[in-house]
Design an enzyme around this catalytic site. Structure first.
Site, PDB file in Angstrom:
ATOM      1  CG  LEU A  66      -2.058  -1.060   1.144  1.00 62.95           C
ATOM      2  CD1 LEU A  66      -2.805  -1.100   2.472  1.00 62.95           C
ATOM      3  CD2 LEU A  66      -3.025  -0.806   0.003  1.00 62.95           C
ATOM      4  CE1 TYR A 161      -1.465   4.222  14.283  1.00 62.57           C
ATOM      5  CE2 TYR A 161      -2.124   4.967  16.467  1.00 62.57           C
ATOM      6  CZ  TYR A 161      -2.354   4.190  15.342  1.00 62.57           C
ATOM      7  OH  TYR A 161      -3.471   3.388  15.283  1.00 62.57           O
ATOM      8  CE  LYS A 165      -4.818   4.788  12.676  1.00 62.07           C
ATOM      9  NZ  LYS A 165      -5.556   4.035  11.642  1.00 62.07           N
ATOM     10  CB  VAL A 196      -7.514  -3.709  19.338  1.00 58.58           C
ATOM     11  CG1 VAL A 196      -8.154  -5.013  18.856  1.00 58.58           C
ATOM     12  CG2 VAL A 196      -8.475  -2.542  19.161  1.00 58.58           C
ATOM     13  CB  THR A 198      -3.930  -6.686  17.116  1.00 63.95           C
ATOM     14  OG1 THR A 198      -3.362  -5.385  17.313  1.00 63.95           O
ATOM     15  CG2 THR A 198      -5.454  -6.575  17.061  1.00 63.95           C
TER      16      THR A 198
END
Length: 251
Positions: A66, A161, A165, A196, A198
């Site tokens: 991407l 970061y 967002k 989360v 992950t």
């Protein structure tokens, strides 16, 4: 979800975590899901698991970097050729690297911008164009955002970061306004989860396992399936209902 049966969804960053959970859930609900990532092998494994579970939809793995616009455009061209186009675009791929504002590496800031902002914008643009040329007026673009896109937390490693967002928050609202101006019923939604469970944190602090352990002690995490449930919730809303943003965290 009945109206989405057999229709095409693109899920970026579908190899692990939130993206994998979303992809599998949409396949379970009878959608044709193109799951893209650089590590396409993991998506191939997920596709086999979906088939073994007899899910009524299908997961189509697609290798895509991407950070390269040419690969994004090639992916959308392939989806057009093989599946006619995209009806739902879920911009899930995201990247965080521990680079504070005072001494961070420019190359890593750029990498986060490339994935979190530019790739998301390109995929949204190409998805809209795919819908428009096929007269699809009920499509949906869902951006997986973060609570860090609404509030700047005192975590220096994540300040850049969080800036990306915040951009996702602005981009989703701008997208919604432009869609409204076009008098289309294509919807745009931002989903902003908190912490989360992950690989996100372990990748962020790969050399500092004590930081990872501290995060899990301090915060109760959401599960990837919770975000998948939020996706199906907004997709299930009646066509006249616009769910603009959902902020959520574990309690």
């Amino acid at each position: 979800m009945e109206r989405w049966r057999g229709r095409v969804a693109l899920v970026t960053g579908a190899s692990v975590g939130i993206g994998a959970a979303i992809a599998v859930e949409l396949v379970r609900l009878s959608m044709k899901v193109v799951g893209c990532a650089r590590d396409v092998g993991k998506i191939q494994k997920l596709a086999a698991e979906c088939q073994s579970a007899s899910h009524p939809g299908v997961l189509v793995p697609f290798k895509c970097d991407l950070t390269k616009e040419v690969e994004i455009l090639s992916m959308f061209a392939a989806i057009k050729n093989q599946h006619k186009g995209v009806d739902v675009c879920i911009n899930n791929a995201g990247l965080a690297q521990p680079e504070p504002l005072l001494n961070g590496k420019s190359s890593r800031w750029k990498n986060m911008m490339d994935v979190n902002v530019l790739a998301l914008s390109m995929c949204a643009r190409e998805a809209y164009q795919s819908m428009k040329e096929r007269n699809v007026d009920d499509g949906h673009i869902i951006n997986i955002n973060s609570l860090g896109g609404h509030h700047v937390y005192p975590i220096p490693d994540l300040h850049f970061y969080m800036a990306t967002k915040f951009a996702v928050t602005a981009l989703t609202e701008g997208l919604r306004q432009e869609l409204r101006a076009e008098k289309t019923h294509i919807r745009a939604t931002s989903l902003s989860p908190g912490f989360v469970d992950t690989e996100f944190v372990s990748r962020l602090h790969s050399n500092e396992p004590e930081k990872v352990a501290a995060m899990y002690r301090e915060f109760k995490p959401l599960e990837p399936k919770d975000i998948a449930s939020a996706v199906t919730y907004v997709l299930s809303a009646p066509p006249h209902v616009q769910v603009g943003n959902i902020n959520f965290e574990a309690v």
